[in-house]
Write a protein that holds these residues in place. Structure first.
Motif, PDB file in Angstrom:
ATOM      1  N   ASN A 197       0.827  -1.209   0.000  1.00 40.01           N
ATOM      2  CA  ASN A 197       0.000   0.000   0.000  1.00 40.01           C
ATOM      3  C   ASN A 197       0.861   1.258   0.000  1.00 40.01           C
ATOM      4  OD1 ASN A 197      -2.752   0.982   0.046  1.00 40.01           O
ATOM      5  ND2 ASN A 197      -2.374   1.689   2.145  1.00 40.01           N
ATOM      6  N   GLU A 198       1.973   1.225   0.736  1.00 35.64           N
ATOM      7  CA  GLU A 198       2.872   2.380   0.776  1.00 35.64           C
ATOM      8  C   GLU A 198       3.563   2.588  -0.569  1.00 35.64           C
ATOM      9  OE1 GLU A 198       4.242   5.782   2.393  1.00 35.64           O
ATOM     10  OE2 GLU A 198       2.834   4.386   3.341  1.00 35.64           O
ATOM     11  N   ALA A 199       3.878   1.488  -1.250  1.00 33.98           N
ATOM     12  CA  ALA A 199       4.457   1.599  -2.595  1.00 33.98           C
ATOM     13  C   ALA A 199       3.457   2.254  -3.549  1.00 33.98           C
ATOM     14  CB  ALA A 199       4.859   0.218  -3.107  1.00 33.98           C
ATOM     15  N   ILE A 200       2.170   1.882  -3.407  1.00 40.17           N
ATOM     16  CA  ILE A 200       1.125   2.488  -4.239  1.00 40.17           C
ATOM     17  C   ILE A 200       0.971   3.973  -3.895  1.00 40.17           C
ATOM     18  CG2 ILE A 200      -1.309   2.402  -4.896  1.00 40.17           C
ATOM     19  CD1 ILE A 200      -1.230  -0.621  -4.186  1.00 40.17           C
ATOM     20  N   GLU A 201       1.031   4.296  -2.604  1.00 38.82           N
ATOM     21  CA  GLU A 201       0.986   5.703  -2.175  1.00 38.82           C
ATOM     22  C   GLU A 201       2.156   6.501  -2.785  1.00 38.82           C
ATOM     23  OE1 GLU A 201      -1.007   7.563  -0.343  1.00 38.82           O
ATOM     24  OE2 GLU A 201      -2.306   6.199   0.791  1.00 38.82           O
ATOM     25  N   THR A 202       3.306   5.855  -2.889  1.00 38.19           N
ATOM     26  CA  THR A 202       4.489   6.522  -3.438  1.00 38.19           C
ATOM     27  C   THR A 202       4.283   6.855  -4.912  1.00 38.19           C
ATOM     28  OG1 THR A 202       5.831   5.258  -1.859  1.00 38.19           O
ATOM     29  CG2 THR A 202       7.006   6.336  -3.645  1.00 38.19           C
ATOM     30  N   VAL A 203       3.612   5.959  -5.648  1.00 31.21           N
ATOM     31  CA  VAL A 203       3.241   6.261  -7.037  1.00 31.21           C
ATOM     32  C   VAL A 203       2.203   7.371  -7.063  1.00 31.21           C
ATOM     33  CG1 VAL A 203       2.170   5.359  -9.147  1.00 31.21           C
ATOM     34  CG2 VAL A 203       3.679   3.893  -7.808  1.00 31.21           C
ATOM     35  N   TYR A 204       1.193   7.231  -6.199  1.00 30.32           N
ATOM     36  CA  TYR A 204       0.059   8.163  -6.136  1.00 30.32           C
ATOM     37  C   TYR A 204       0.528   9.605  -5.907  1.00 30.32           C
ATOM     38  CZ  TYR A 204      -4.479   9.945  -4.337  1.00 30.32           C
ATOM     39  OH  TYR A 204      -5.633  10.648  -4.117  1.00 30.32           O
ATOM     40  N   HIS A 205       1.559   9.772  -5.083  1.00 27.65           N
ATOM     41  CA  HIS A 205       2.052  11.112  -4.771  1.00 27.65           C
ATOM     42  C   HIS A 205       3.184  11.553  -5.692  1.00 27.65           C
ATOM     43  CE1 HIS A 205      -0.425  11.770  -1.218  1.00 27.65           C
ATOM     44  NE2 HIS A 205      -0.163  10.531  -0.833  1.00 27.65           N
ATOM     45  N   GLY A 206       3.481  10.752  -6.706  1.00 28.40           N
ATOM     46  CA  GLY A 206       4.446  11.158  -7.717  1.00 28.40           C
ATOM     47  C   GLY A 206       5.892  11.166  -7.266  1.00 28.40           C
ATOM     48  N   VAL A 207       6.209  10.400  -6.250  1.00 32.15           N
ATOM     49  CA  VAL A 207       7.593  10.356  -5.763  1.00 32.15           C
ATOM     50  C   VAL A 207       8.505   9.693  -6.792  1.00 32.15           C
ATOM     51  CG1 VAL A 207       9.116   9.522  -3.924  1.00 32.15           C
ATOM     52  CG2 VAL A 207       6.811  10.330  -3.371  1.00 32.15           C
ATOM     53  N   ALA A 208       7.998   8.642  -7.427  1.00 32.35           N
ATOM     54  CA  ALA A 208       8.761   7.932  -8.449  1.00 32.35           C
ATOM     55  C   ALA A 208       7.800   7.097  -9.278  1.00 32.35           C
ATOM     56  CB  ALA A 208       9.837   7.047  -7.816  1.00 32.35           C
ATOM     57  N   GLY A 209       8.294   6.579 -10.409  1.00 26.18           N
ATOM     58  CA  GLY A 209       7.486   5.739 -11.272  1.00 26.18           C
ATOM     59  C   GLY A 209       7.430   4.303 -10.776  1.00 26.18           C
ATOM     60  N   VAL A 210       6.577   3.530 -11.411  1.00 23.30           N
ATOM     61  CA  VAL A 210       6.357   2.134 -11.008  1.00 23.30           C
ATOM     62  C   VAL A 210       7.646   1.319 -11.076  1.00 23.30           C
ATOM     63  CG1 VAL A 210       5.221  -0.023 -11.682  1.00 23.30           C
ATOM     64  CG2 VAL A 210       3.910   2.119 -11.622  1.00 23.30           C
ATOM     65  N   GLU A 211       8.318   1.350 -12.219  1.00 27.27           N
ATOM     66  CA  GLU A 211       9.531   0.547 -12.375  1.00 27.27           C
ATOM     67  C   GLU A 211      10.645   1.030 -11.456  1.00 27.27           C
ATOM     68  OE1 GLU A 211      10.767  -0.085 -16.371  1.00 27.27           O
ATOM     69  OE2 GLU A 211       8.785  -0.758 -17.046  1.00 27.27           O
ATOM     70  N   GLU A 212      10.699   2.340 -11.245  1.00 26.05           N
ATOM     71  CA  GLU A 212      11.735   2.888 -10.373  1.00 26.05           C
ATOM     72  C   GLU A 212      11.539   2.424  -8.918  1.00 26.05           C
ATOM     73  OE1 GLU A 212      11.744   5.055 -14.064  1.00 26.05           O
ATOM     74  OE2 GLU A 212      10.095   4.585 -12.689  1.00 26.05           O
ATOM     75  N   ILE A 213      10.294   2.436  -8.467  1.00 24.71           N
ATOM     76  CA  ILE A 213      10.002   1.984  -7.097  1.00 24.71           C
ATOM     77  C   ILE A 213      10.358   0.503  -6.935  1.00 24.71           C
ATOM     78  CG2 ILE A 213       8.119   1.514  -5.465  1.00 24.71           C
ATOM     79  CD1 ILE A 213       6.784   4.101  -6.621  1.00 24.71           C
ATOM     80  N   VAL A 216      14.169   0.044  -6.781  1.00 28.68           N
ATOM     81  CA  VAL A 216      14.727   0.399  -5.472  1.00 28.68           C
ATOM     82  C   VAL A 216      14.552  -0.745  -4.481  1.00 28.68           C
ATOM     83  CG1 VAL A 216      14.411   1.902  -3.457  1.00 28.68           C
ATOM     84  CG2 VAL A 216      14.516   2.901  -5.746  1.00 28.68           C
ATOM     85  N   MET A 217      13.361  -1.340  -4.474  1.00 32.04           N
ATOM     86  CA  MET A 217      13.088  -2.406  -3.506  1.00 32.04           C
ATOM     87  C   MET A 217      13.821  -3.697  -3.853  1.00 32.04           C
ATOM     88  SD  MET A 217      11.383  -0.908  -1.246  1.00 32.04           S
ATOM     89  CE  MET A 217      10.889  -2.279  -0.221  1.00 32.04           C
ATOM     90  N   LYS A 218      13.983  -3.977  -5.139  1.00 26.78           N
ATOM     91  CA  LYS A 218      14.698  -5.189  -5.540  1.00 26.78           C
ATOM     92  C   LYS A 218      16.198  -5.066  -5.292  1.00 26.78           C
ATOM     93  CE  LYS A 218      12.827  -5.418  -9.708  1.00 26.78           C
ATOM     94  NZ  LYS A 218      12.568  -5.907 -11.078  1.00 26.78           N
ATOM     95  N   LEU A 219      16.772  -3.963  -5.708  1.00 22.42           N
ATOM     96  CA  LEU A 219      18.225  -3.805  -5.579  1.00 22.42           C
ATOM     97  C   LEU A 219      18.636  -3.294  -4.205  1.00 22.42           C
ATOM     98  CD1 LEU A 219      19.170  -2.314  -9.074  1.00 22.42           C
ATOM     99  CD2 LEU A 219      19.002  -4.705  -8.369  1.00 22.42           C
ATOM    100  N   GLY A 220      17.809  -2.440  -3.617  1.00 17.93           N
ATOM    101  CA  GLY A 220      18.166  -1.866  -2.328  1.00 17.93           C
ATOM    102  C   GLY A 220      17.812  -2.734  -1.139  1.00 17.93           C
ATOM    103  N   MET A 221      16.725  -3.519  -1.256  1.00 10.26           N
ATOM    104  CA  MET A 221      16.254  -4.336  -0.140  1.00 10.26           C
ATOM    105  C   MET A 221      16.365  -5.834  -0.419  1.00 10.26           C
ATOM    106  SD  MET A 221      15.537  -1.683   1.545  1.00 10.26           S
ATOM    107  CE  MET A 221      15.224   0.043   1.138  1.00 10.26           C
ATOM    108  N   ALA A 222      16.934  -6.181  -1.565  1.00  7.95           N
ATOM    109  CA  ALA A 222      17.135  -7.582  -1.953  1.00  7.95           C
ATOM    110  C   ALA A 222      15.829  -8.370  -2.046  1.00  7.95           C
ATOM    111  CB  ALA A 222      18.109  -8.269  -0.998  1.00  7.95           C
ATOM    112  N   HIS A 223      14.742  -7.681  -2.430  1.00 10.33           N
ATOM    113  CA  HIS A 223      13.487  -8.376  -2.652  1.00 10.33           C
ATOM    114  C   HIS A 223      13.523  -9.031  -4.032  1.00 10.33           C
ATOM    115  CE1 HIS A 223      10.914  -5.876   0.415  1.00 10.33           C
ATOM    116  NE2 HIS A 223      12.041  -6.331   0.925  1.00 10.33           N
ATOM    117  N   PRO A 224      13.079 -10.273  -4.156  1.00  9.52           N
ATOM    118  CA  PRO A 224      13.107 -10.927  -5.475  1.00  9.52           C
ATOM    119  C   PRO A 224      12.147 -10.301  -6.477  1.00  9.52           C
ATOM    120  CG  PRO A 224      11.944 -12.282  -3.878  1.00  9.52           C
ATOM    121  CD  PRO A 224      12.584 -11.165  -3.104  1.00  9.52           C
ATOM    122  N   MET A 225      11.124  -9.619  -5.985  1.00  3.55           N
ATOM    123  CA  MET A 225      10.124  -8.980  -6.832  1.00  3.55           C
ATOM    124  C   MET A 225       9.721  -7.667  -6.185  1.00  3.55           C
ATOM    125  SD  MET A 225       6.397 -10.545  -7.963  1.00  3.55           S
ATOM    126  CE  MET A 225       7.125 -12.009  -8.714  1.00  3.55           C
ATOM    127  N   GLY A 226       9.579  -6.625  -6.976  1.00  2.00           N
ATOM    128  CA  GLY A 226       9.163  -5.340  -6.424  1.00  2.00           C
ATOM    129  C   GLY A 226       7.740  -5.397  -5.903  1.00  2.00           C
TER     130      GLY A 226
END
Length: 295
Positions: A197-213, A216-226
């Motif tokens: 939900n927070e990732a969706i809020e981040t798109v909603y408020h224009g902080v970054a685009g879908v692929e960019e978010i 960040v989560m895949k490379l920065g947090m080692a998540h296998p999927m954003g």
């Protein structure tokens, strides 16, 4: 325990039927639609073929697994010999309550009634039955044949015997059962859904685009999927339903679904299942991406 009934031939239901059948159990896969049953069996066959190609199973394993599954559109016939029923219907409270009320009337007194719900109260589901001690949550993770975790959720009246039986059964499937308490969202979705939900809020408020978010989560947090790709994979309607259950249950604004998520679900942009969510999964879009690699 030899006979297992699985209600619902969709993504979760066919996966649950697959793992039980592959582990040697006789499975009765039940759905209201013959077409849904055919699609479910086609998915199971495709997943078995993938495992076969990777050398994880043999042709005999595949054949034996498929022979262990029988399909039914009649609920009463499908559960008639079941010692365990696993409900994997749509994540809608009224549908589940109606099913469990009916199951209570047509199953043996010793039959364990499990639900694959990802957020709805086990105690509430059990309350419509005359044998709440036999009702338990058995929340598999998607994709079921691959993911090892099963959340085992005790309702207020779930017996120790029922819990022990289901925990041992999950281990026989090669899964790792983890017992959690009966609160909205349990553990997995109570933590996962606010992140999505927070990732969706981040798109909603224009902080970054879908692929960019997602990057960040895949490379920065080692998540296998954003988180946005994962939301598409789960189904945006399912994400919204779970968030609403937690918001209603806790009355805490941190669980309130983002307006963008609400609008996307109303617009039928549900993710992979509808062909479009935060990403486009239509054939034409995939073709464009392939063509772009050569230009």
């Amino acid at each position: 325990m030899k006979n297992i009934a699985v209600i619902g031939a969709g993504t979760m239901g066919n996966g649950i039927a697959h793992v039980f059948a592959q582990s040697g159990y006789k499975v009765q896969l039940i759905d209201i639609s013959q077409e849904s049953l055919q699609k479910g069996m086609a998915t199971i066959t495709k997943n078995l073929d993938r495992m076969l190609a990777k050398g994880k199973i043999t042709e005999a394993d595949k054949s034996r697994t498929l022979k262990n599954i029988a399909t039914y559109t009649d609920l009463s016939k499908g559960v008639s010999t079941a010692q365990l029923v696993v409900e994997a219907a749509t994540e809608q409270r009224d549908i589940k309550l109606g099913l469990f009320k009916e199951l209570d009337a047509i199953t043996d007194a010793n039959t364990i009634l499990a639900t694959n719900t990802s957020s709805i109260s086990i105690t509430q589901i059990a309350s419509v039955t005359a044998k709440p001690e036999n009702v338990i949550g058995m929340h598999f993770m998607n994709p079921v044949p691959i993911m090892n975790l099963v959340e085992i959720i005790r309702g207020y009246n779930t017996s120790d015997e029922t819990t022990k039986t289901v925990m041992e059964l999950a281990k026989k499937l090669g899964k790792t059962p983890t017992e959690v308490n009966d609160y909205p969202g349990f553990v997995a979705n109570r933590i996962l859904m606010p992140m999505i939900n927070e990732a969706i809020e981040t798109v909603y408020h224009g902080v970054a685009g879908v692929e960019e978010i997602d990057t960040v989560m895949k490379l920065g947090m080692a998540h296998p999927m954003g988180p946005l790709q994962l939301a598409d994979f789960i189904g945006l309607d399912v994400c919204l339903s779970i968030l609403n259950v937690m918001y209603d249950g806790f009355k805490n604004p941190k669980y309130a679904p983002c307006p963008l998520l609400v609008n996307m679900v109303m617009a039928k942009k549900l993710g992979v299942k509808s062909g479009e969510g935060f990403y486009d999964y239509t054939v034409s879009k995939k073709a464009e991406k392939v063509a772009a690699q050569f230009n």
